[in-house]
Design an enzyme around this catalytic site. Structure first.
Site, PDB file in Angstrom:
ATOM      1  N   GLU A  33       0.167   0.331   2.151  1.00  0.00           N
ATOM      2  CA  GLU A  33       0.182   1.788   2.315  1.00  0.00           C
ATOM      3  C   GLU A  33       1.222   2.242   3.334  1.00  0.00           C
ATOM      4  O   GLU A  33       1.507   3.436   3.436  1.00  0.00           O
ATOM      5  CB  GLU A  33      -1.206   2.286   2.727  1.00  0.00           C
ATOM      6  N   PHE A  89      -8.264  -7.727  -5.301  1.00  0.00           N
ATOM      7  CA  PHE A  89      -6.828  -7.606  -5.484  1.00  0.00           C
ATOM      8  C   PHE A  89      -6.095  -8.748  -4.800  1.00  0.00           C
ATOM      9  O   PHE A  89      -5.081  -9.228  -5.302  1.00  0.00           O
ATOM     10  CB  PHE A  89      -6.349  -6.251  -4.943  1.00  0.00           C
ATOM     11  N   GLU A 137      -2.312 -10.656  -5.165  1.00  0.00           N
ATOM     12  CA  GLU A 137      -1.499 -10.863  -3.971  1.00  0.00           C
ATOM     13  C   GLU A 137      -1.311 -12.341  -3.627  1.00  0.00           C
ATOM     14  O   GLU A 137      -0.175 -12.799  -3.435  1.00  0.00           O
ATOM     15  CB  GLU A 137      -2.116 -10.083  -2.802  1.00  0.00           C
TER      16      GLU A 137
END
Length: 294
Positions: free
Chosen positions: A116, A192, A197
């Site tokens: 982010e 995730f 990842e």
């Protein structure tokens, strides 16, 4: 005018499927872009040369005219390529179940860099958008959640963004997890991190995964390093050819938690321990500083 715009909801990893498209989404997206380029992360992350208008069009083109439940993450490749940044060594941080704490600890890229904090994630984070075949082409009433269809487009976006982010990591990467949630394990193989990842980390560039397990104050501590799902995590990391370390509640994280709740039992104990260490150190320094004839 686009007649069929796919529905995408991207409240990062936590999609409710109830709200519609964010009002003035184009203006918000481009405004964030200008703000990011001019005032945010200066000197921390490299500047992206693509214009904000071009980034918006590449982003929008990824899901325009496509069915909302059949958008592959490759559809966003042009956007990711245009917005991609070189990430600093040893500063990439992943997280699961600890959004607020992870970003407080990352400190807007000063301590760590989260997805982010990059332009790719910053522009889309917390926004919601979806389409309709009716004018004006956007549905401002409701956008479906990831559970509404097996290949919902928002997961495609964040899956690909996560893969892109992880593939740029170098050195030691950090993963922050929640060890206090009684409803789900700290590490999940459908998370995730596990799905997108970890497999995207380049073992030629990444040396190890440093895991931080946090526990909420005044709450049950469900899992610790070396127990439960953390055993699975260690196995998965080592199978990926990476070194693994794990720490429970490092003092720097405790400082953040205790700043909000200094009266909690854990913070009182930590403070008392720190005071004792300082007192013992002071006494030792006083003694060692005495003249030789003492």
């Amino acid at each position: 005018m686009w007649s069929h715009i796919v529905c995408v909801s991207v409240l990062l990893h936590y999609v409710t499927g109830q709200s519609g498209t964010t009002l003035n989404i184009k203006d918000v997206f481009e405004g964030r872009c200008y703000d990011y380029k001019e005032t945010l992360y200066n000197g921390l992350l490299p500047e992206v040369k693509a214009s904000c208008g071009d980034l918006w069009l590449k982003f929008l083109d990824a899901f325009a005219y496509k069915h909302p439940c059949d958008v592959k993450f490759e559809s966003y490749s042009a956007y990711w390529e245009a917005a991609k940044q070189i990430l600093p060594t040893d500063k990439v941080m992943f997280w699961s179940g600890v959004y607020n704490l992870a970003h407080r600890f990352a400190n807007n890229g000063k301590r760590y860099v989260t997805l982010e904090d990059t332009l790719i994630g910053y522009l889309a984070n917390s926004l919601t958008w979806c389409g309709t075949q009716k004018q004006p082409g956007l549905n401002f009433t409701r956008c479906p959640s990831w559970t509404d269809c097996p290949t919902e487009a928002s997961e495609s976006f964040w899956a690909g963004a996560s893969k892109t982010f992880a593939s740029e990591a170098k050195g030691v990467v950090t993963l922050m997890l929640d060890g206090s949630n009684p409803k789900q394990p700290a590490y999940r193989r459908n998370s995730f991190f596990a799905k997108y990842e970890l497999p995207s980390l380049n073992p030629k560039l990444v040396t190890s995964v440093k895991v931080i397990v946090t526990h909420a104050l005044n709450a049950p501590k469900v899992e610790f390093c070396g127990t439960g799902s953390l055993v699975d995590l260690k196995n998965d990391v080592t199978k990926a050819g990476l070194k693994y370390t794990c720490t429970d509640d490092p003092i720097a994280v405790m400082h953040l938690l205790c700043a909000d709740d200094p009266e909690s039992r854990e913070c009182q104990l930590t403070f008392a321990h720190a005071q004792g260490e300082l007192t013992r150190k002071k006494r030792s320094e006083d003694f060692n500083g005495m003249p030789d004839f003492f």
